[in-house]
Write an enzyme that holds these catalytic residues in place. Sequence first.
Site, mmCIF file in Angstrom:
data_model
loop_
_atom_site.group_PDB
_atom_site.id
_atom_site.type_symbol
_atom_site.label_atom_id
_atom_site.label_comp_id
_atom_site.label_asym_id
_atom_site.label_seq_id
_atom_site.Cartn_x
_atom_site.Cartn_y
_atom_site.Cartn_z
ATOM 1 N N VAL A 166 -8.294 3.521 11.086
ATOM 2 C CA VAL A 166 -8.634 2.706 9.917
ATOM 3 C C VAL A 166 -7.889 1.394 10.062
ATOM 4 O O VAL A 166 -6.778 1.351 10.585
ATOM 5 C CB VAL A 166 -8.284 3.399 8.572
ATOM 6 N N SER A 167 -8.524 0.317 9.609
ATOM 7 C CA SER A 167 -7.909 -0.992 9.812
ATOM 8 C C SER A 167 -7.452 -1.655 8.516
ATOM 9 O O SER A 167 -6.724 -2.631 8.555
ATOM 10 C CB SER A 167 -8.883 -1.921 10.552
ATOM 11 N N THR A 168 -7.873 -1.130 7.374
ATOM 12 C CA THR A 168 -7.439 -1.703 6.100
ATOM 13 C C THR A 168 -6.966 -0.584 5.188
ATOM 14 O O THR A 168 -7.331 0.585 5.374
ATOM 15 C CB THR A 168 -8.582 -2.466 5.391
#
Length: 165
Positions: A35-37
């Site tokens: 996941v990036s956020t």
Amino acid sequence: MSSPSSSEALEPAEPGLLVAEPLVRTEIKIGYARVSTSGQKLERQLDALTAARCRKIFADKKSGKNALRPELKACHAFLDPGDTLVVPSLDRYGRSLQDLINMVAELRERGIGFTSLHENLDTTTPGGRLVFHVFAALAVISSSPIMQGCDLGGQVKDGVSDLAA
């Protein structure tokens, strides 16, 4: 003049092109999620990888734009020949199409399979390998001077319409 035997006639020009990889499978699946956020939920990806029967799952909580993904590096180091790396979707694994192609090619060289659940892509099958070769060809085409010329052509057209106004 002798005719080729039936085995010679059916042999492809490049024997390894569509052969399932890895040749000897361990049936061991290793998962990787990212996941990036803070708004993205890792749990859905972990659930999908667990449902796919991954024996071990690595997960990064970082942007894919950052090349430093420690869990991905650990995942790659953990994989053995015959294993299959499973990802929830292609965009969770590669930062770009070229990056994805390079990483899957590296896995193949090591005798490791690759599966993306969302896209139903499995390089351990001939059909999955074929689809991945199409992706690689599209990446080459999109970076070619012809495509860059097409983009330039659109800019020229826009510039001409601006002049006419």
